[in-house]
Design a protein around this motif. Structure first.
Motif, PDB file in Angstrom:
ATOM      1  N   UNK A   1     -50.330   8.642  -4.642  1.00 18.32           N
ATOM      2  CA  UNK A   1     -51.118   7.904  -5.616  1.00 18.32           C
ATOM      3  C   UNK A   1     -51.267   6.462  -5.141  1.00 18.32           C
ATOM      4  N   UNK A   2     -52.460   5.926  -5.175  1.00 19.57           N
ATOM      5  CA  UNK A   2     -52.671   4.560  -4.691  1.00 19.57           C
ATOM      6  C   UNK A   2     -52.193   3.481  -5.656  1.00 19.57           C
ATOM      7  N   UNK A   3     -51.901   3.805  -6.907  1.00 23.35           N
ATOM      8  CA  UNK A   3     -51.567   2.797  -7.910  1.00 23.35           C
ATOM      9  C   UNK A   3     -50.080   2.597  -8.131  1.00 23.35           C
ATOM     10  N   UNK A   4     -49.264   2.903  -7.149  1.00 20.72           N
ATOM     11  CA  UNK A   4     -47.837   2.670  -7.344  1.00 20.72           C
ATOM     12  C   UNK A   4     -47.207   2.119  -6.066  1.00 20.72           C
ATOM     13  N   UNK A   5     -46.108   1.399  -6.281  1.00 22.85           N
ATOM     14  CA  UNK A   5     -45.345   0.885  -5.152  1.00 22.85           C
ATOM     15  C   UNK A   5     -44.444   1.990  -4.645  1.00 22.85           C
ATOM     16  N   UNK A   6     -44.226   2.060  -3.336  1.00 21.15           N
ATOM     17  CA  UNK A   6     -43.260   3.040  -2.819  1.00 21.15           C
ATOM     18  C   UNK A   6     -41.885   2.767  -3.445  1.00 21.15           C
ATOM     19  N   UNK A   7     -41.132   3.808  -3.704  1.00 25.50           N
ATOM     20  CA  UNK A   7     -39.843   3.672  -4.372  1.00 25.50           C
ATOM     21  C   UNK A   7     -38.912   2.728  -3.610  1.00 25.50           C
ATOM     22  N   UNK A   8     -38.895   2.808  -2.303  1.00 25.98           N
ATOM     23  CA  UNK A   8     -38.020   1.928  -1.518  1.00 25.98           C
ATOM     24  C   UNK A   8     -38.385   0.458  -1.742  1.00 25.98           C
ATOM     25  N   UNK A   9     -39.677   0.158  -1.836  1.00 27.36           N
ATOM     26  CA  UNK A   9     -40.117  -1.227  -2.081  1.00 27.36           C
ATOM     27  C   UNK A   9     -39.744  -1.671  -3.489  1.00 27.36           C
ATOM     28  N   UNK A  10     -39.871  -0.781  -4.442  1.00 30.09           N
ATOM     29  CA  UNK A  10     -39.499  -1.091  -5.822  1.00 30.09           C
ATOM     30  C   UNK A  10     -38.003  -1.425  -5.898  1.00 30.09           C
ATOM     31  N   UNK A  11     -37.192  -0.630  -5.248  1.00 27.69           N
ATOM     32  CA  UNK A  11     -35.753  -0.873  -5.238  1.00 27.69           C
ATOM     33  C   UNK A  11     -35.425  -2.204  -4.551  1.00 27.69           C
ATOM     34  N   UNK A  12     -36.190  -2.553  -3.537  1.00 28.17           N
ATOM     35  CA  UNK A  12     -35.942  -3.792  -2.800  1.00 28.17           C
ATOM     36  C   UNK A  12     -36.178  -5.025  -3.669  1.00 28.17           C
ATOM     37  N   UNK A  13     -37.219  -4.993  -4.516  1.00 27.43           N
ATOM     38  CA  UNK A  13     -37.547  -6.176  -5.328  1.00 27.43           C
ATOM     39  C   UNK A  13     -36.869  -6.184  -6.693  1.00 27.43           C
ATOM     40  N   UNK A  14     -36.344  -5.060  -7.126  1.00 21.45           N
ATOM     41  CA  UNK A  14     -35.794  -4.960  -8.479  1.00 21.45           C
ATOM     42  C   UNK A  14     -34.653  -5.943  -8.766  1.00 21.45           C
ATOM     43  N   UNK A  15     -33.804  -6.320  -7.803  1.00 25.25           N
ATOM     44  CA  UNK A  15     -32.759  -7.305  -8.121  1.00 25.25           C
ATOM     45  C   UNK A  15     -33.314  -8.650  -8.607  1.00 25.25           C
ATOM     46  N   UNK A  16     -34.567  -8.919  -8.327  1.00 27.42           N
ATOM     47  CA  UNK A  16     -35.182 -10.192  -8.701  1.00 27.42           C
ATOM     48  C   UNK A  16     -36.015 -10.094  -9.976  1.00 27.42           C
ATOM     49  N   UNK A  17     -36.005  -8.931 -10.611  1.00 29.98           N
ATOM     50  CA  UNK A  17     -36.843  -8.674 -11.780  1.00 29.98           C
ATOM     51  C   UNK A  17     -35.961  -8.330 -12.972  1.00 29.98           C
ATOM     52  N   UNK A  18     -36.226  -8.969 -14.114  1.00 30.44           N
ATOM     53  CA  UNK A  18     -35.487  -8.658 -15.338  1.00 30.44           C
ATOM     54  C   UNK A  18     -36.242  -7.683 -16.230  1.00 30.44           C
ATOM     55  N   UNK A  19     -37.571  -7.806 -16.230  1.00 32.75           N
ATOM     56  CA  UNK A  19     -38.415  -7.003 -17.097  1.00 32.75           C
ATOM     57  C   UNK A  19     -39.484  -6.321 -16.252  1.00 32.75           C
ATOM     58  N   UNK A  20     -39.696  -5.050 -16.511  1.00 32.32           N
ATOM     59  CA  UNK A  20     -40.678  -4.304 -15.731  1.00 32.32           C
ATOM     60  C   UNK A  20     -41.497  -3.408 -16.655  1.00 32.32           C
TER      61      UNK A  20
END
Length: 186
Positions: A1-20
């Protein structure tokens, strides 16, 4: 699907995100992401559901009624929609001859008229109010709590064009369980 981030990339940035905010088709209904999304709440992240339905011919159950059920299933903070009111007629009244662009309410000068999409969304919210009442009554009953989780999964996995009465059937069972627990408590 073109409208989502790859799971590995999501996991990489998640420590910097409080709300998603997760879109339902790209994430919450995507088996590759569901386990990770379930973990996020345990990690202290605030998670919301987002939907952007802009076609008038969307499946009413899947796109609107299931909204509140998504929050129940994933223990989310809330739901967000693309927009609620179209104002294609400019200031005052909508142009009733122009199809909606995803809005849930029609504007009629100083008042609003609900669309069938809005009514389906409202049905889902009412479903979850019954679920909340059942949770309160059955909070110490493991079977009741497990059945709520199964019900939310069942309703949110009903595909577009699936059983249009599934959420009604589930709500009826929830109400029956509420009545039984109330009778038992007397």
């Amino acid at each position: 699907q073109p409208n989502h981030y790859p799971l590995a990339e999501l996991k990489r940035v998640m420590p910097y995100i409080d709300t998603v905010y997760f879109h339902d088709e790209s994430y919450l209904r995507n088996p590759g992401y569901t386990d990770y999304i379930a973990e996020l709440g345990k990690m202290g992240k605030t998670v919301y559901h987002y939907t952007c339905s802009t076609r008038m011919n969307e499946d009413l159950d899947r796109e609107f009624r299931q909204n509140a059920w998504m929050s129940e299933r994933w223990n989310l903070r809330g739901n967000n929609l693309f927009h609620i009111v179209d104002n294609q007629g400019g200031t005052g009244a909508s142009d009733w001859k122009t199809p909606m662009f995803g809005g849930l309410l029609y504007r009629s000068y100083e008042t609003f008229v609900p669309s069938v999409r809005y009514m389906a969304l409202r049905e889902g919210v009412q479903d979850i109010k019954y679920v909340a009442a059942l949770k309160k009554l059955g909070r110490n009953d493991k079977v009741t709590m497990e059945s709520i989780a199964k019900a939310a999964k069942l309703v949110t996995e009903n595909p577009a064009g699936g059983d249009p009465y599934l959420a009604d059937k589930v709500r009826d069972k929830v109400i029956d369980r509420i009545l039984k627990l109330q009778e038992k408590g007397k």
